[in-house]
Design a protein around this motif. Structure first.
Motif, PDB file in Angstrom:
ATOM      1  N   GLN A   7       0.773  -1.343  -0.012  1.00 15.72           N
ATOM      2  CA  GLN A   7       0.063  -0.048  -0.078  1.00 15.72           C
ATOM      3  C   GLN A   7       0.898   1.258   0.021  1.00 15.72           C
ATOM      4  OE1 GLN A   7      -2.430  -0.582   3.408  1.00 15.72           O
ATOM      5  NE2 GLN A   7      -4.065  -1.783   2.301  1.00 15.72           N
ATOM      6  N   ILE A   8       1.699   1.194   0.805  1.00 18.06           N
ATOM      7  CA  ILE A   8       3.140   2.576   0.811  1.00 18.06           C
ATOM      8  C   ILE A   8       3.437   2.676  -0.505  1.00 18.06           C
ATOM      9  CG2 ILE A   8       4.904   3.320   1.709  1.00 18.06           C
ATOM     10  CD1 ILE A   8       4.242   1.980   4.459  1.00 18.06           C
ATOM     11  N   VAL A   9       4.018   1.379  -1.227  1.00 14.31           N
ATOM     12  CA  VAL A   9       4.639   1.631  -2.599  1.00 14.31           C
ATOM     13  C   VAL A   9       3.713   2.209  -3.330  1.00 14.31           C
ATOM     14  CG1 VAL A   9       5.722   0.444  -4.354  1.00 14.31           C
ATOM     15  CG2 VAL A   9       6.250  -0.140  -1.900  1.00 14.31           C
ATOM     16  N   ILE A  13       3.866   5.665  -5.780  1.00 14.92           N
ATOM     17  CA  ILE A  13       3.628   5.581  -7.215  1.00 14.92           C
ATOM     18  C   ILE A  13       2.630   6.567  -7.654  1.00 14.92           C
ATOM     19  CG2 ILE A  13       3.431   4.451  -9.296  1.00 14.92           C
ATOM     20  CD1 ILE A  13       4.731   2.139  -7.823  1.00 14.92           C
ATOM     21  N   GLY A  14       1.326   6.469  -7.116  1.00 15.34           N
ATOM     22  CA  GLY A  14       0.543   7.594  -7.457  1.00 15.34           C
ATOM     23  C   GLY A  14       0.736   8.937  -7.159  1.00 15.34           C
ATOM     24  N   LEU A  15       1.245   9.164  -6.014  1.00 18.83           N
ATOM     25  CA  LEU A  15       1.786  10.494  -5.677  1.00 18.83           C
ATOM     26  C   LEU A  15       2.807  11.049  -6.774  1.00 18.83           C
ATOM     27  CD1 LEU A  15       1.486  12.812  -3.738  1.00 18.83           C
ATOM     28  CD2 LEU A  15       3.550  12.138  -2.646  1.00 18.83           C
ATOM     29  N   ALA A  16       3.578  10.332  -6.920  1.00 18.24           N
ATOM     30  CA  ALA A  16       4.493  10.540  -8.143  1.00 18.24           C
ATOM     31  C   ALA A  16       3.896  10.846  -9.578  1.00 18.24           C
ATOM     32  CB  ALA A  16       5.753   9.625  -8.364  1.00 18.24           C
ATOM     33  N   ALA A  17       2.936  10.128  -9.758  1.00 22.06           N
ATOM     34  CA  ALA A  17       2.220  10.390 -11.056  1.00 22.06           C
ATOM     35  C   ALA A  17       1.359  11.829 -11.026  1.00 22.06           C
ATOM     36  CB  ALA A  17       1.357   9.064 -11.361  1.00 22.06           C
TER      37      ALA A  17
END
Length: 132
Positions: A7-9, A13-17
């Motif tokens: 969930q953290i990973v 990834i979502g935050l970076a996108a």
């Protein structure tokens, strides 16, 4: 892997996108877009290119070469006849050399056979055609 690590990973990834998308919108130019090759307003005109080795687009490159003239046709025929004559001379020289070699080695050429002609009264039936 534990579910919490996944969930953290996934959230990283979502935050970076999302942040990359937001930065792209923020840094986009304001209403100054133009198509490739379009001149920017107020930009000086580009200087003409001095290409000394450029070839013009003539009709021959587009439509193909023009049909040959009668002189060109006659020259081509003469060239072909000359080549055929040279080839015949070379073949005759090669045959003469082979005959001289055979004579020097004592080889005799095989006897020539006369063609076999069928008898005049041949009444053989024609071959049957296969039925498909």
């Amino acid at each position: 892997m534990p579910r919490r690590v996944l969930q953290i990973v996934a959230s990283l990834i979502g935050l970076a996108a999302v942040s990359a998308f937001a930065l792209g919108i923020i840094n986009a130019p304001q209403r100054g877009g133009r198509l490739p090759g379009a001149k920017a307003p107020g930009a000086p005109a580009a200087a003409a290119i001095d290409a000394t080795d450029a070839t013009p687009l003539v009709d021959e490159r587009i439509e193909g070469p023009p049909p040959p003239t009668p002189e060109e046709i006659a020259a081509a025929k003469a060239k072909e006849e000359e080549a055929a004559r040279k080839k015949a001379e070379e073949e005759a020289e090669a045959a003469a050399a082979q005959a001289a070699l055979d004579q020097a080695l004592g080889n005799t050429p095989p006897p020539t056979l006369r063609p076999v002609t069928p008898p005049a009264g041949n009444t053989a039936p024609p071959p049957e055609e296969p039925i498909f």
